[in-house]
Design a protein around this motif. Structure first.
Motif, mmCIF file in Angstrom:
data_model
loop_
_atom_site.group_PDB
_atom_site.id
_atom_site.type_symbol
_atom_site.label_atom_id
_atom_site.label_comp_id
_atom_site.label_asym_id
_atom_site.label_seq_id
_atom_site.Cartn_x
_atom_site.Cartn_y
_atom_site.Cartn_z
ATOM 1 N N ASN A 1 0.808 -1.221 0.000
ATOM 2 C CA ASN A 1 0.000 0.000 0.000
ATOM 3 C C ASN A 1 0.840 1.270 0.000
ATOM 4 O OD1 ASN A 1 -2.584 -1.324 0.126
ATOM 5 N ND2 ASN A 1 -2.030 -1.894 2.199
ATOM 6 N N GLY A 2 2.159 1.128 -0.049
ATOM 7 C CA GLY A 2 3.026 2.300 -0.085
ATOM 8 C C GLY A 2 4.087 2.274 0.998
ATOM 9 N N GLU A 3 4.790 3.387 1.100
ATOM 10 C CA GLU A 3 5.880 3.529 2.073
ATOM 11 C C GLU A 3 5.642 4.779 2.896
ATOM 12 O OE1 GLU A 3 10.178 2.559 1.144
ATOM 13 O OE2 GLU A 3 10.238 4.749 1.116
ATOM 14 N N LEU B 1 -0.701 5.851 7.303
ATOM 15 C CA LEU B 1 -0.878 5.254 5.982
ATOM 16 C C LEU B 1 -2.017 5.934 5.235
ATOM 17 C CD1 LEU B 1 -0.178 2.881 4.015
ATOM 18 C CD2 LEU B 1 -1.942 1.575 5.211
ATOM 19 N N ASN B 2 -1.789 6.254 3.964
ATOM 20 C CA ASN B 2 -2.863 6.737 3.110
ATOM 21 C C ASN B 2 -3.344 5.532 2.303
ATOM 22 O OD1 ASN B 2 -4.120 7.757 0.561
ATOM 23 N ND2 ASN B 2 -3.859 9.677 1.682
ATOM 24 N N ARG C 1 -4.225 6.082 10.847
ATOM 25 C CA ARG C 1 -3.175 6.037 11.869
ATOM 26 C C ARG C 1 -3.077 4.605 12.384
ATOM 27 N NH1 ARG C 1 -0.576 9.567 15.595
ATOM 28 N NH2 ARG C 1 -0.194 8.566 17.612
ATOM 29 N N ILE C 2 -1.868 4.039 12.301
ATOM 30 C CA ILE C 2 -1.631 2.681 12.775
ATOM 31 C C ILE C 2 -0.599 2.768 13.896
ATOM 32 C CG2 ILE C 2 -0.908 0.350 12.172
ATOM 33 C CD1 ILE C 2 -1.634 1.034 9.242
ATOM 34 N N GLU C 3 -0.995 2.364 15.098
ATOM 35 C CA GLU C 3 -0.127 2.433 16.280
ATOM 36 C C GLU C 3 0.413 1.043 16.597
ATOM 37 O OE1 GLU C 3 -2.601 4.095 19.327
ATOM 38 O OE2 GLU C 3 -2.792 6.019 18.275
#
Length: 125
Positions: A63-65, A84-85, A92-94
């Motif tokens: 999904n990207g960097e 992450l977009n 927001r991933i914690e």
């Protein structure tokens, strides 16, 4: 205070400081993880750099960097945030992880309010 006692006290303080610094695990390097999620299999590569207790680096997936934010390593605990977009949505991933060995970190990640996921990252050698 007696000068000799001062010297011994200073030596003990320095020793304790050195032990605290040594207790921070060095996870600097490249790590990989593959795990199932609500949107299917995810394959990640994490690049970590530790300075003191600070953690920086990148999280790369299909999904990207993204840049790792708010990263910390305290003893055997690792925390950081991945912003992450995904399909036009900012998520927001914690992450909270436990360093199990020099080559394994067990993470729990909270994906916004959608999901909580478990994964194991292994060091790339």
């Amino acid at each position: 205070m007696h000068p000799r006692f001062r010297s011994v006290t200073l030596a003990l303080v320095l020793l304790c400081a050195a032990l605290v610094i040594a207790a921070v695990e060095d996870i600097t390097g490249t790590w990989k993880a593959s795990f199932e999620t609500q949107i299917g299999q995810q394959n990640y590569t994490y690049t970590f750099e530790v300075k003191g207790t600070g953690l920086t680096g990148k999280a790369k997936s299909d999904n990207g960097e993204t840049e790792i934010k708010d990263g910390k390593v305290e003893g055997d605990t690792v925390t950081f945030v991945e912003n992450l977009n995904f399909q036009g949505m900012d998520i927001r991933i914690e992450y909270t992880g436990k360093i199990v060995s020099a080559d394994e970190i067990r993470f729990t990640r909270k994906v916004a309010d959608f999901a909580t996921e478990e994964l194991v990252a292994t060091r790339v050698k």
